[in-house]
Scaffold this active site. Sequence first.
Site, mmCIF file in Angstrom:
data_model
loop_
_atom_site.group_PDB
_atom_site.id
_atom_site.type_symbol
_atom_site.label_atom_id
_atom_site.label_comp_id
_atom_site.label_asym_id
_atom_site.label_seq_id
_atom_site.Cartn_x
_atom_site.Cartn_y
_atom_site.Cartn_z
ATOM 1 N N ARG A 59 -46.285 58.520 -3.676
ATOM 2 C CA ARG A 59 -47.467 59.123 -3.072
ATOM 3 C C ARG A 59 -48.150 60.495 -3.368
ATOM 4 O O ARG A 59 -49.328 60.705 -3.471
ATOM 5 C CB ARG A 59 -47.314 59.090 -1.579
ATOM 6 C CG ARG A 59 -46.497 57.619 -1.053
ATOM 7 C CD ARG A 59 -47.635 56.696 -0.826
ATOM 8 N NE ARG A 59 -47.982 56.019 -2.224
ATOM 9 C CZ ARG A 59 -47.268 54.991 -2.587
ATOM 10 N NH1 ARG A 59 -45.935 54.908 -2.411
ATOM 11 N NH2 ARG A 59 -47.745 54.725 -3.936
ATOM 12 N N ASN A 91 -53.902 63.962 8.071
ATOM 13 C CA ASN A 91 -53.073 63.555 6.559
ATOM 14 C C ASN A 91 -52.341 64.622 6.097
ATOM 15 O O ASN A 91 -52.138 65.708 6.421
ATOM 16 C CB ASN A 91 -54.669 63.821 5.844
ATOM 17 C CG ASN A 91 -55.663 62.811 6.360
ATOM 18 O OD1 ASN A 91 -55.234 61.721 6.985
ATOM 19 N ND2 ASN A 91 -56.733 63.024 6.282
ATOM 20 N N ASP A 93 -52.254 65.155 2.819
ATOM 21 C CA ASP A 93 -52.736 65.629 1.379
ATOM 22 C C ASP A 93 -53.182 66.995 1.740
ATOM 23 O O ASP A 93 -53.299 67.398 2.664
ATOM 24 C CB ASP A 93 -53.528 64.599 1.020
ATOM 25 C CG ASP A 93 -54.806 64.525 1.873
ATOM 26 O OD1 ASP A 93 -55.614 65.535 2.070
ATOM 27 O OD2 ASP A 93 -55.181 63.074 2.375
ATOM 28 N N HIS A 108 -48.875 65.863 10.481
ATOM 29 C CA HIS A 108 -47.792 65.068 9.928
ATOM 30 C C HIS A 108 -47.107 65.467 8.981
ATOM 31 O O HIS A 108 -46.471 64.648 8.362
ATOM 32 C CB HIS A 108 -48.292 63.735 10.124
ATOM 33 C CG HIS A 108 -48.881 63.052 11.320
ATOM 34 N ND1 HIS A 108 -49.910 62.212 11.310
ATOM 35 C CD2 HIS A 108 -48.769 63.469 12.531
ATOM 36 C CE1 HIS A 108 -49.958 61.609 12.608
ATOM 37 N NE2 HIS A 108 -49.265 62.438 13.424
ATOM 38 N N GLY A 174 -62.933 59.816 10.555
ATOM 39 C CA GLY A 174 -62.023 58.932 9.918
ATOM 40 C C GLY A 174 -60.794 58.497 10.442
ATOM 41 O O GLY A 174 -59.521 58.536 9.866
#
Length: 247
Positions: A59, A91, A93, A108, A174
């Site tokens: 990932r 997210n 990222d 998170h 989103g």
Amino acid sequence: MSKAPHLVVFSGSGISVESGIKTFRASDGLWEEHNVQDVATPEGFERDPALVLEFYNRRREQVRKAKPNAAHRALAELEAAGFRVSVITQNIDDLHERAGSQQVMHLHGEILNARSSVDERMRYPLAKGGIALGDLCDKGSQLRPDVVWFGEAVPLFDEACALVEEADFLLVVGTSLAVMPAAMLLHYLGPDVPCALVDPSADALSPPGVTPVSAAAGEGVPALVEQWQREGNLAMPRAAARPGPGA
């Protein structure tokens, strides 16, 4: 502008999927062909740490190859134009940061960090590579991904709630508003503070009081940002404004 409007953005996987980052699909309990209980829980890590570490290593490489999309860039441009923009994201990222956003809170966790498995305050940036079995923190414990797994507390939730309370406008992008406790953030929004949801399924997902903007993030967010920059304030979306009395 004398007082910069404060936009608080709550983003989910729908903003990152347009950059090629695959999203967890809760409907079948699978994530990249793995049962989420095996790769995204403390129990899964205890049973098979090698599997979990390899899963997140893959990932992590996916995130490094991805690039911010038009939605990420538009939010950064709004901040550069003088608006106050705070991003709360589900997210893991770093696409908001790479686009240029300065105030980003990761509810998170962050996949590009490792952390101690015995002391969550001990974090280690992963500029390259991943985490292997035998990689230890300074206390001698195995390193793990710096992400919040199912069944774990969300350490920054109270800070996120306080940030929502300060908002002049809450923009949800989103996310299905189904993941708890993050979905409860809307309860902390002031009673007269507008809120809009940008998502292809916004009409079906938007709860009462939330204005739907049925568009992909890369289309809907830049359109809103263009409107706000032009008007110098955080007005409701023109195409989806709430009807007035008698409408």
